[in-house]
Scaffold this motif. Sequence first.
Motif, PDB file in Angstrom:
ATOM      1  N   THR A   1      46.463  30.086  63.632  1.00  0.00           N
ATOM      2  CA  THR A   1      47.024  31.376  63.281  1.00  0.00           C
ATOM      3  C   THR A   1      48.539  31.389  63.409  1.00  0.00           C
ATOM      4  O   THR A   1      49.141  30.482  63.982  1.00  0.00           O
ATOM      5  CB  THR A   1      46.430  32.483  64.178  1.00  0.00           C
ATOM      6  N   SER A   2      49.130  32.431  62.853  1.00  0.00           N
ATOM      7  CA  SER A   2      50.563  32.665  62.961  1.00  0.00           C
ATOM      8  C   SER A   2      50.924  33.082  64.385  1.00  0.00           C
ATOM      9  O   SER A   2      50.079  33.571  65.146  1.00  0.00           O
ATOM     10  CB  SER A   2      50.937  33.781  61.981  1.00  0.00           C
ATOM     11  N   LYS A   3      52.211  32.909  64.737  1.00  0.00           N
ATOM     12  CA  LYS A   3      52.659  33.358  66.057  1.00  0.00           C
ATOM     13  C   LYS A   3      52.482  34.872  66.202  1.00  0.00           C
ATOM     14  O   LYS A   3      52.349  35.382  67.316  1.00  0.00           O
ATOM     15  CB  LYS A   3      54.122  32.985  66.299  1.00  0.00           C
ATOM     16  N   TYR A   4      52.466  35.584  65.072  1.00  0.00           N
ATOM     17  CA  TYR A   4      52.328  37.038  65.126  1.00  0.00           C
ATOM     18  C   TYR A   4      50.891  37.475  65.436  1.00  0.00           C
ATOM     19  O   TYR A   4      50.654  38.626  65.770  1.00  0.00           O
ATOM     20  CB  TYR A   4      52.791  37.659  63.805  1.00  0.00           C
ATOM     21  N   ASN A   5      49.926  36.560  65.281  1.00  0.00           N
ATOM     22  CA  ASN A   5      48.532  36.880  65.602  1.00  0.00           C
ATOM     23  C   ASN A   5      48.063  36.161  66.854  1.00  0.00           C
ATOM     24  O   ASN A   5      46.880  36.132  67.151  1.00  0.00           O
ATOM     25  CB  ASN A   5      47.610  36.477  64.436  1.00  0.00           C
ATOM     26  N   LEU A   6      48.991  35.531  67.571  1.00  0.00           N
ATOM     27  CA  LEU A   6      48.622  34.733  68.739  1.00  0.00           C
ATOM     28  C   LEU A   6      47.928  35.603  69.769  1.00  0.00           C
ATOM     29  O   LEU A   6      48.424  36.671  70.137  1.00  0.00           O
ATOM     30  CB  LEU A   6      49.888  34.105  69.341  1.00  0.00           C
ATOM     31  N   VAL A   7      46.769  35.130  70.234  1.00  0.00           N
ATOM     32  CA  VAL A   7      45.972  35.921  71.184  1.00  0.00           C
ATOM     33  C   VAL A   7      46.291  35.444  72.592  1.00  0.00           C
ATOM     34  O   VAL A   7      45.575  34.653  73.181  1.00  0.00           O
ATOM     35  CB  VAL A   7      44.467  35.772  70.896  1.00  0.00           C
ATOM     36  N   GLY A   8      47.429  35.888  73.138  1.00  0.00           N
ATOM     37  CA  GLY A   8      47.794  35.508  74.503  1.00  0.00           C
ATOM     38  C   GLY A   8      48.543  34.194  74.539  1.00  0.00           C
ATOM     39  O   GLY A   8      48.056  33.182  74.071  1.00  0.00           O
ATOM     40  N   TRP A   9      49.749  34.226  75.093  1.00  0.00           N
ATOM     41  CA  TRP A   9      50.571  33.008  75.133  1.00  0.00           C
ATOM     42  C   TRP A   9      49.898  31.899  75.918  1.00  0.00           C
ATOM     43  O   TRP A   9      50.055  30.724  75.617  1.00  0.00           O
ATOM     44  CB  TRP A   9      51.935  33.330  75.747  1.00  0.00           C
TER      45      TRP A   9
ATOM     46  N   ASP B   1      60.350  34.366  59.670  1.00  0.00           N
ATOM     47  CA  ASP B   1      60.007  32.973  59.941  1.00  0.00           C
ATOM     48  C   ASP B   1      58.726  32.941  60.763  1.00  0.00           C
ATOM     49  O   ASP B   1      58.274  33.966  61.263  1.00  0.00           O
ATOM     50  CB  ASP B   1      61.137  32.237  60.678  1.00  0.00           C
ATOM     51  N   ASP B   2      58.144  31.776  60.893  1.00  0.00           N
ATOM     52  CA  ASP B   2      56.823  31.736  61.528  1.00  0.00           C
ATOM     53  C   ASP B   2      56.574  30.388  62.185  1.00  0.00           C
ATOM     54  O   ASP B   2      57.187  29.372  61.839  1.00  0.00           O
ATOM     55  CB  ASP B   2      55.740  32.008  60.478  1.00  0.00           C
ATOM     56  N   LEU B   3      55.712  30.413  63.185  1.00  0.00           N
ATOM     57  CA  LEU B   3      55.161  29.197  63.775  1.00  0.00           C
ATOM     58  C   LEU B   3      53.650  29.327  63.705  1.00  0.00           C
ATOM     59  O   LEU B   3      53.115  30.434  63.606  1.00  0.00           O
ATOM     60  CB  LEU B   3      55.586  29.040  65.240  1.00  0.00           C
ATOM     61  N   ILE B   4      52.953  28.187  63.770  1.00  0.00           N
ATOM     62  CA  ILE B   4      51.497  28.266  63.822  1.00  0.00           C
ATOM     63  C   ILE B   4      50.995  27.716  65.139  1.00  0.00           C
ATOM     64  O   ILE B   4      51.560  26.764  65.688  1.00  0.00           O
ATOM     65  CB  ILE B   4      50.822  27.555  62.627  1.00  0.00           C
ATOM     66  N   TYR B   5      49.943  28.337  65.618  1.00  0.00           N
ATOM     67  CA  TYR B   5      49.350  27.990  66.908  1.00  0.00           C
ATOM     68  C   TYR B   5      47.847  27.813  66.755  1.00  0.00           C
ATOM     69  O   TYR B   5      47.201  28.438  65.907  1.00  0.00           O
ATOM     70  CB  TYR B   5      49.584  29.113  67.920  1.00  0.00           C
ATOM     71  N   ILE B   6      47.299  26.954  67.603  1.00  0.00           N
ATOM     72  CA  ILE B   6      45.857  26.927  67.817  1.00  0.00           C
ATOM     73  C   ILE B   6      45.599  27.866  68.986  1.00  0.00           C
ATOM     74  O   ILE B   6      46.223  27.731  70.038  1.00  0.00           O
ATOM     75  CB  ILE B   6      45.374  25.499  68.147  1.00  0.00           C
TER      76      ILE B   6
END
Length: 922
Positions: A185-193, A118-123
């Motif tokens: 990007t995907s939560k798996y590529n998130l660059v720092g929470w 499963d996935d989430l997307i982030y800016i």
Amino acid sequence: MRKVFVFCFLLLTQVIFSATYIPKNTKEEKILESYKGRRLVLGLKSSEFESSIVDGESLNILIEEMLKSYLNLNIEIVKADWNEILTLYDAKKIDIIGMMSQSEERKRNTSFSLPIYDDLIYISSSVEGKVDSNRIESLNGKEIYVTENSIYKGYLEKFLRYNDIDAKIVEVKDSYEMKDEIFLTSKYNLVGWENGLKVGYLPDTSIALRKDLADLTEIINNALLEKYQGEINRFLEKRNHIKYKNKFLNSLSEDEKKYLQILPQVSIALDPNYTLSYYSKNLNRVIGVIPFFVDSLSSRTGIKFKVVNDRNNNWDHVYTDFLSRKIRIVPLAENKDWNDELIFTKPIYTPILYKISSFYTHNTKVGVVKGSVEESFVREFYMDEDIKLYGDYDQLEKALNRHEINTALQFDINKMDTSKFRVDEFIRIPISLALHKEDAILRDIINKGIKNGLSLKKVEEEADIIKKQEAFNEYQKFQVTNKILYILLGVSSLLGMASIYKILSNYKVTRELKKDLTTGLPNRTEFLNFISKKKNLKGYAITMDIDNFKEINDKYGQASGDYLLKSVAGCLRKIFPNQDIFRLSGDEFDLFIQEEFIIERLNLLKDELKALKLAYQLDLSIGYYKKDTLVELEEAFKYAYMAMEEAKKKNGTYYLEATEEILKRKKREYSIKSLLRTKSLAGLYAVYQPKFDIKTKKIIGGESLARWVSDNLGFISPAEFIPIAENINLIHLVDYKIADETIKYVKYLKENNLVDDDFKLSFNLSMKSLEKDDVVQNIKELLEKNDVPGKWLEVEITESIFSTNLKTTLLKIDELKRLGLSLAMDDFTAGHSTVSLLPLLPLEVVKFDKGILDAIGTKDNLVASNIYSALIGLVKDLDVVIVAEGIETEAQLLFLHNSNVRIGQGYIFSKPITKDEFEKKL
């Protein structure tokens, strides 16, 4: 028996550890046999997420291994960026895509496997400060990079639109390559929470196969279940762990790295508080926010912690050992009164300290459990003579019941039956890790671990999930125990069985499952139990809802929203004592009252809520149904809900009884909703009302209008189905169908030379249709499908577009204009809009609302004439054509003629008519 067991064990072992897939039946054998020798092209994305290798594995390698080695399929690999993969797939040059997010559109020509993750997307951004996770509006004017042709873009557009953010979306081959900018990007590529802004959840990601390979899907699903779902999840956990650990290590200075290498085991005390940490018998360890944080921090940073617990749950003992340096770290709220020798990390958790008050006692005494964390805070706010200490939380609850104290302070309100008390948020207390001054380097390392490798919110969510699961497991245990005891004790004593059942049923572990945490009222679970067990009650089923609660919540904040819910719950307990009251969800309360005088009680409730109405503009909408024994309780509440919905529609209506007339109307409304939701629009058709030259009476155009005749419901008035379609966001189905009929009909009229070149037919697009991302594309496809130029048609919109995101709407209107369509403003009154905004729209036509014209020729003739003339004057400089709607009398026609209004529409000339009737009038 032993041989059978050994055989089963060996079979299971073979299935689990087999290097190749074993077909489950002859059907699967035949399917796999049919693919032998057939070459299948597998498309794999070459981006960083899919290709990054950890311990010799990557997502791409695992997918390839499953299809090639485990299923023995003849696989050819194509690796490319996403846009190229998608292009080849659409051209049928790729058979399988390793990873694709599901969507309704894609399901038309694609068969999807079970989800692989499963996935989430982030800016996000790798540059600190470019994304402010606490200020969405900081994105205004920024560029956000998105991978071409990904479904991420649509979710981002909705997110920006809903939050009224004006940002530019830039499509690139791989958004991760733009990680130094702002990218999606995907939560798996998130660059720092700390640099991430959550956009939302994505549909599941699965393996995608062309429809003609659908027979392989079930086999791939079995392979995933047997082996590869677990492999993929383990890989993702390992990847995240290494990714964040490397980020943390890169953030350290050389001195900090050396310090970490020689750092011995660090002792840390867990806060002896059920909210932050507690012992789980099921897991045989201490769990909660603090333990989860310590585990995550240890795995991310490599710091080894030795957890120290006080067996008596006494905070004084823990703190004394910490001050004497027997313990190196404790969770603590930073406070100016603490020892000057202490230093603190960044806050890791902010729990709420609740104030639980008696409704009846007015003394000033406040109680806490002796030795608890709460005791350390109570002295900041209360005088020592007003503080009373108790041995445990049961004693504290009894003291409140006996009115020894007026108030109790607790972090965990689930330790007490709060349904009898008022519960308020007292203070939010940031909890940090406290260390001694000499441990400044360790403090800095921990802070970098928090910043570069931990999502504190995620830790908190995981702890909360485990806590609820623990409560549920305990509840299940007692249910099982209860059944066993029921059987055993039933033999000897029915009375004893009932007594034990009652004890177990009321056991405190079940409280969290049975009550609403905000109000203390019984929750949905209890409500469902109530209606299933007490079907034959007589009385009143009542459903009530707080009007505009979301707006109140947004305006005043969540704390005020919770306060309102608690206050309403308190008033309900007061006005309806000893009755069944439930909070189901959100702002909905359900009651069952077994006594008369319901109207008097409801009016008393209204008086009781006057202060809240003044402070928060709070109003209730209430529906009730008088139930007899012939009606099921569930049905009674359904009828009450219908009445509540009707009350909400009527401004100023406080309560409404579910009469036969209302129920008949609501059932019809639900039937219409059902037809719309199933997209069953059979019987929906267009009628056409002519537009005519007021001077010559010649037809110069027409407007298409929706009509509906259903096989089951008969004629459905537009006044019925259009508001319903708008309310459930399906009005676009109506608009598109009528637009399609209109386009076909204008083509017929033009090609048969029944109308001249200037003749145009218009159709309506509602505000909700205009808000849809694909509205322009849909209209374009209708024009292209029917081979009709846009110049033959006119789109009618209303003033309500000024309440939408105007910038986005204007862009869509410009695109419609580029298709050649004319634009008309329908029902113009200068109400929602202002004349200064009208020049923003590329209008050709303004249609005046009939409401003003209705008064022409009546006793209000002078006022109406002046208003209508003023409207004409307001738009005369816009170079638009004025159309008068709703002309019904000769007096109105004469007035318009004298006012130089050229085009009219109304019953004086023709009502809306069928195509055949329209052609006769031509």
